[in-house]
Design a protein around this motif. Structure first.
Motif, PDB file in Angstrom:
ATOM      1  N   ILE A  10     -42.566  22.612 113.715  1.00  0.00           N
ATOM      2  CA  ILE A  10     -43.967  23.340 112.633  1.00  0.00           C
ATOM      3  C   ILE A  10     -44.971  23.507 114.668  1.00  0.00           C
ATOM      4  O   ILE A  10     -45.611  24.862 114.303  1.00  0.00           O
ATOM      5  CB  ILE A  10     -45.141  22.009 111.773  1.00  0.00           C
ATOM      6  N   GLY A  11     -45.682  22.873 114.718  1.00  0.00           N
ATOM      7  CA  GLY A  11     -46.311  22.827 116.434  1.00  0.00           C
ATOM      8  C   GLY A  11     -45.854  23.719 117.260  1.00  0.00           C
ATOM      9  O   GLY A  11     -46.275  24.845 117.412  1.00  0.00           O
ATOM     10  N   GLU A  30     -35.147  24.139 121.716  1.00  0.00           N
ATOM     11  CA  GLU A  30     -35.180  22.469 120.417  1.00  0.00           C
ATOM     12  C   GLU A  30     -34.044  21.997 120.584  1.00  0.00           C
ATOM     13  O   GLU A  30     -33.237  22.566 120.939  1.00  0.00           O
ATOM     14  CB  GLU A  30     -35.450  23.684 119.216  1.00  0.00           C
ATOM     15  N   ALA A  31     -34.203  20.801 120.723  1.00  0.00           N
ATOM     16  CA  ALA A  31     -33.424  19.673 120.894  1.00  0.00           C
ATOM     17  C   ALA A  31     -31.812  20.007 119.952  1.00  0.00           C
ATOM     18  O   ALA A  31     -30.857  19.928 120.333  1.00  0.00           O
ATOM     19  CB  ALA A  31     -33.524  18.180 120.857  1.00  0.00           C
ATOM     20  N   ILE A  42     -44.972  19.201 101.917  1.00  0.00           N
ATOM     21  CA  ILE A  42     -46.055  18.959 102.766  1.00  0.00           C
ATOM     22  C   ILE A  42     -47.299  20.070 102.903  1.00  0.00           C
ATOM     23  O   ILE A  42     -47.023  20.755 101.940  1.00  0.00           O
ATOM     24  CB  ILE A  42     -45.469  19.332 104.121  1.00  0.00           C
ATOM     25  N   SER A  43     -47.984  19.106 102.537  1.00  0.00           N
ATOM     26  CA  SER A  43     -49.108  20.266 101.764  1.00  0.00           C
ATOM     27  C   SER A  43     -49.581  20.057 102.995  1.00  0.00           C
ATOM     28  O   SER A  43     -50.777  19.733 103.718  1.00  0.00           O
ATOM     29  CB  SER A  43     -50.002  18.059 101.015  1.00  0.00           C
ATOM     30  N   ARG A 103     -40.636  21.505 102.717  1.00  0.00           N
ATOM     31  CA  ARG A 103     -40.680  21.635 104.665  1.00  0.00           C
ATOM     32  C   ARG A 103     -39.653  23.296 104.620  1.00  0.00           C
ATOM     33  O   ARG A 103     -39.763  23.752 106.204  1.00  0.00           O
ATOM     34  CB  ARG A 103     -40.526  20.424 104.522  1.00  0.00           C
ATOM     35  N   VAL A 125     -34.211  18.584 126.315  1.00  0.00           N
ATOM     36  CA  VAL A 125     -35.592  18.558 127.307  1.00  0.00           C
ATOM     37  C   VAL A 125     -35.702  17.280 127.616  1.00  0.00           C
ATOM     38  O   VAL A 125     -35.392  16.370 127.007  1.00  0.00           O
ATOM     39  CB  VAL A 125     -36.927  19.142 127.388  1.00  0.00           C
ATOM     40  N   ASP A 285     -47.733  16.018 117.113  1.00  0.00           N
ATOM     41  CA  ASP A 285     -47.294  14.695 117.036  1.00  0.00           C
ATOM     42  C   ASP A 285     -46.964  14.556 118.503  1.00  0.00           C
ATOM     43  O   ASP A 285     -47.494  13.171 118.678  1.00  0.00           O
ATOM     44  CB  ASP A 285     -45.916  14.742 116.043  1.00  0.00           C
ATOM     45  N   GLY A 295     -52.470  13.743 104.991  1.00  0.00           N
ATOM     46  CA  GLY A 295     -51.412  15.042 104.975  1.00  0.00           C
ATOM     47  C   GLY A 295     -52.893  15.607 106.159  1.00  0.00           C
ATOM     48  O   GLY A 295     -52.438  17.058 105.717  1.00  0.00           O
ATOM     49  N   GLY A 297     -51.315  16.131 109.403  1.00  0.00           N
ATOM     50  CA  GLY A 297     -50.482  15.424 111.067  1.00  0.00           C
ATOM     51  C   GLY A 297     -49.607  17.077 110.899  1.00  0.00           C
ATOM     52  O   GLY A 297     -50.257  17.956 112.138  1.00  0.00           O
ATOM     53  N   GLY A 298     -49.461  17.650 110.177  1.00  0.00           N
ATOM     54  CA  GLY A 298     -49.646  19.430 109.926  1.00  0.00           C
ATOM     55  C   GLY A 298     -49.476  20.460 110.390  1.00  0.00           C
ATOM     56  O   GLY A 298     -50.350  20.917 111.556  1.00  0.00           O
ATOM     57  N   CYS A 299     -51.211  20.186 109.493  1.00  0.00           N
ATOM     58  CA  CYS A 299     -52.064  21.345 109.620  1.00  0.00           C
ATOM     59  C   CYS A 299     -52.904  20.975 111.320  1.00  0.00           C
ATOM     60  O   CYS A 299     -53.538  22.289 111.819  1.00  0.00           O
ATOM     61  CB  CYS A 299     -52.946  20.670 108.368  1.00  0.00           C
TER      62      CYS A 299
HETATM   63  P1  FAD Z   1     -42.329  18.200 114.765  1.00  0.00           P
HETATM   64  O1  FAD Z   1     -41.800  18.047 113.405  1.00  0.00           O
HETATM   65  O2  FAD Z   1     -41.604  16.327 114.512  1.00  0.00           O
HETATM   66  O3  FAD Z   1     -41.027  19.053 115.675  1.00  0.00           O
HETATM   67  C1  FAD Z   1     -41.083  17.843 116.862  1.00  0.00           C
HETATM   68  C2  FAD Z   1     -39.361  18.855 117.654  1.00  0.00           C
HETATM   69  O4  FAD Z   1     -38.796  18.762 118.195  1.00  0.00           O
HETATM   70  C3  FAD Z   1     -38.423  18.550 116.753  1.00  0.00           C
HETATM   71  O5  FAD Z   1     -37.593  19.342 115.857  1.00  0.00           O
HETATM   72  C4  FAD Z   1     -37.470  18.255 117.292  1.00  0.00           C
HETATM   73  O6  FAD Z   1     -35.870  18.030 117.775  1.00  0.00           O
HETATM   74  C5  FAD Z   1     -37.908  19.205 118.859  1.00  0.00           C
HETATM   75  N1  FAD Z   1     -37.650  17.783 119.834  1.00  0.00           N
HETATM   76  C6  FAD Z   1     -38.127  16.803 119.657  1.00  0.00           C
HETATM   77  N2  FAD Z   1     -37.259  16.345 121.028  1.00  0.00           N
HETATM   78  C7  FAD Z   1     -37.235  16.963 122.578  1.00  0.00           C
HETATM   79  C8  FAD Z   1     -36.789  17.678 123.216  1.00  0.00           C
HETATM   80  N3  FAD Z   1     -36.503  16.031 124.297  1.00  0.00           N
HETATM   81  N4  FAD Z   1     -36.507  18.314 123.609  1.00  0.00           N
HETATM   82  C9  FAD Z   1     -36.568  19.309 122.831  1.00  0.00           C
HETATM   83  N5  FAD Z   1     -36.659  19.817 121.668  1.00  0.00           N
HETATM   84  C10 FAD Z   1     -37.521  18.403 121.188  1.00  0.00           C
HETATM   85  N6  FAD Z   1     -48.759  16.841 107.511  1.00  0.00           N
HETATM   86  C11 FAD Z   1     -49.159  17.805 106.814  1.00  0.00           C
HETATM   87  O7  FAD Z   1     -49.995  18.533 107.744  1.00  0.00           O
HETATM   88  N7  FAD Z   1     -50.176  17.405 105.978  1.00  0.00           N
HETATM   89  C12 FAD Z   1     -48.621  16.718 104.771  1.00  0.00           C
HETATM   90  O8  FAD Z   1     -48.737  16.393 103.909  1.00  0.00           O
HETATM   91  C13 FAD Z   1     -47.972  15.846 105.937  1.00  0.00           C
HETATM   92  N8  FAD Z   1     -46.951  14.694 104.727  1.00  0.00           N
HETATM   93  C14 FAD Z   1     -46.826  14.485 105.879  1.00  0.00           C
HETATM   94  C15 FAD Z   1     -45.734  13.311 104.972  1.00  0.00           C
HETATM   95  C16 FAD Z   1     -44.693  12.146 106.069  1.00  0.00           C
HETATM   96  C17 FAD Z   1     -44.079  11.248 105.325  1.00  0.00           C
HETATM   97  C18 FAD Z   1     -44.534  12.015 107.068  1.00  0.00           C
HETATM   98  C19 FAD Z   1     -44.208  11.699 108.174  1.00  0.00           C
HETATM   99  C20 FAD Z   1     -46.155  13.287 108.408  1.00  0.00           C
HETATM  100  C21 FAD Z   1     -46.282  14.466 107.330  1.00  0.00           C
HETATM  101  N9  FAD Z   1     -46.749  15.161 107.621  1.00  0.00           N
HETATM  102  C22 FAD Z   1     -47.848  15.997 106.917  1.00  0.00           C
HETATM  103  C23 FAD Z   1     -47.272  15.225 108.934  1.00  0.00           C
HETATM  104  C24 FAD Z   1     -45.979  16.301 109.861  1.00  0.00           C
HETATM  105  O9  FAD Z   1     -44.473  16.658 109.254  1.00  0.00           O
HETATM  106  C25 FAD Z   1     -46.087  16.470 111.330  1.00  0.00           C
HETATM  107  O10 FAD Z   1     -47.409  15.921 112.014  1.00  0.00           O
HETATM  108  C26 FAD Z   1     -45.403  18.196 111.808  1.00  0.00           C
HETATM  109  O11 FAD Z   1     -44.832  17.738 111.083  1.00  0.00           O
HETATM  110  C27 FAD Z   1     -45.913  17.561 113.370  1.00  0.00           C
HETATM  111  O12 FAD Z   1     -45.245  18.978 113.991  1.00  0.00           O
HETATM  112  P2  FAD Z   1     -44.241  18.651 115.139  1.00  0.00           P
HETATM  113  O13 FAD Z   1     -44.070  20.754 115.897  1.00  0.00           O
HETATM  114  O14 FAD Z   1     -45.591  18.613 116.448  1.00  0.00           O
HETATM  115  O15 FAD Z   1     -43.757  17.690 115.551  1.00  0.00           O
END
Ligand code: FAD
Length: 385
Positions: A10-11, A30-31, A42-43, A103, A125, A285, A295, A297-299
């Motif tokens: 998402i991020g 992407e890994a 996800i909400s 999701r 990476v 994250d 809810g 983290g993703g927002c």
């Molecule tokens: P991620 O989604 O973890 O993406 C990271 C990406 O980086 C992955 O695709 C991974 O494969 C890749 N990666 C990892 N390491 C490497 C590397 N070394 N090299 C290259 N790529 C790599 N948030 C909300 O806003 N609302 C909700 O309702 C909500 N509900 C949740 C419920 C649960 C049970 C959980 C666990 C989380 C919830 N969250 C929610 C939080 C949300 O899922 C996360 O905050 C969000 O997914 C973070 O996005 P991100 O892109 O930072 O990380």
């Protein structure tokens, strides 16, 4: 200017979309070969929705969102309603709806909008290096990528975080296990237009509507980490943990598919600084790892993306200066979200059972005003008003 984005979750994709919108060249690495999100749904609260609207996904997002018009808490034994109220006052206050979404569909929407072909999959990476003129990312297949700046959106287990902080971080077990998945809507379990949560014994069972006549369901149980539980025992485990709970909960447990239900031990990371170092910025994250209890983290990752692109667009003193401004704008906000979620987590999951019992009592008196005011405050702390 060229930005290397590490992580296609998402991020990462929101950051890439936001930078692209301002004419910055981006390359996403992407890994994994195929992204499999950790949870079923996800909400997206209005602060996140506004970011996706800003990034041009207003209409596709609406098509994915479930009709969450009401919110209710039920007591656990009989399933009787403790409180039920409309979400309309929240929506009117903040100017946007929340959208619970599957999701996989959110991920597909983001990739379609950014361009799947612009993401290089299977690129993990392992290290980054920077100099006064640029950044290099090294991948486990021996290849490397160069750019003017690097956005590390590599999730809670971020490899790049240590480059920024100079020391390793530890994830903190939040004390509970979450099972989640999707199931066809059955109105004898809960209304189709409502976020329904059964609470008792420091546990909870929750159902949120997403599009396609499906509920996003989740079960939370305070448990020690590292239990030997898997799909083969999943239904029996839930039946045991929720013995004596309302018929709706038993019906939900009977109707879920263990093969597509996720079991996650919930963690967060103590908020830290810095979020940037030179030409490298942490996002999502990787920068702030929270329990899912509010809810957000993703927002927050969506907010990071919008703020990052804005500072790069609107400031002219160079990349390092712009990234420091990103850090200044995000540090307090993301720390607040992590700590707020942790506090909510402890109350919901019986860290001190007397506090949790008191919360159950308060729910009987709740008109919605207090809960919605808390949500409103969180949402209005976002960058887009
Ligand atoms: P991620 O989604 O973890 O993406 C990271 C990406 O980086 C992955 O695709 C991974 O494969 C890749 N990666 C990892 N390491 C490497 C590397 N070394 N090299 C290259 N790529 C790599 N948030 C909300 O806003 N609302 C909700 O309702 C909500 N509900 C949740 C419920 C649960 C049970 C959980 C666990 C989380 C919830 N969250 C929610 C939080 C949300 O899922 C996360 O905050 C969000 O997914 C973070 O996005 P991100 O892109 O930072 O990380």
């Amino acid at each position: 200017m060229k930005a290397i984005v590490i992580g296609g979750g998402i991020g990462g994709i929101c950051a890439a979309l936001a930078l692209k919108r301002f004419g910055i060249e981006t390359a996403v690495y992407e890994a994994v070969k195929q992204i499999k999100p950790v949870g079923a749904a996800i909400s997206i609260w209005p602060n996140g929705v506004k970011c996706l609207n800003y990034l041009g996904m207003k209409e596709p997002l609406r098509a994915l969102g479930g009709p969450m018009h009401y919110m209710a808490y039920n007591e656990y034994q009989q399933g009787q309603t403790l409180t039920r109220f409309s979400m309309d006052p929240l929506i009117e206050s903040v100017g946007e709806r929340p959208y619970p979404v599957a999701r996989a569909e959110l991920q597909a929407m983001l990739l379609d909008n950014y361009g799947r072909d612009a993401v290089q999959f299977g690129k993990r990476v392992t290290a980054v290096e920077q100099s006064a003129s640029g950044v290099t990312a090294f991948f486990d297949d021996g290849s490397e990528a160069h750019g003017d700046l690097l956005i590390a959106a590599d999730g809670t287990h971020s490899v790049v975080r240590q480059h920024v902080l100079g020391y390793p971080t530890e994830r903190r077990y939040a004390g509970y296990v979450n099972w989640n998945g999707l199931v066809e809507i059955d109105e004898s379990i809960a209304p189709a237009n409502q976020w329904t949560t059964f609470v008792g014994e420091g546990k909870r069972v929750s159902l949120m509507p997403v599009s396609g006549n499906r509920f996003y369901f989740f079960f939370d149980v305070p448990l020690p980490p590292g239990l030997a539980e898997d799909r083969s025992t999943l239904r029996a485990d839930l039946q045991r943990y929720f013995r004596g709970w309302a018929p709706q909960v038993q019906q939900l447990i009977a109707s879920i598919n263990p093969e597509t239900t996720n079991r996650i031990e919930i963690h967060d990371i103590e908020p830290f600084m810095p979020l940037v170092k030179g030409r490298v910025a942490l996002l999502g994250d990787a920068a702030h790892s929270t329990t899912p209890d509010i809810g957000q983290g993703g927002c927050a990752a969506m907010e990071d993306a919008v703020v990052l692109a804005t500072v790069l667009q609107t400031h002219s003193l160079g990349i390092e200066d712009a990234l420091l401004r990103y850090q200044d704008k995000r540090a307090v906000r993301v720390k607040d979200l992590v700590l707020k979620a942790r506090k909510r987590c402890d109350v919901t999951h019986g860290k001190e059972m007397a506090v949790t019992e008191q919360w159950y009592k308060e729910l009987e008196q709740e008109t919605g005003e207090r809960i919605l005011a808390g949500m409103c405050e969180t949402i209005l702390g976002g960058p887009l008003q």
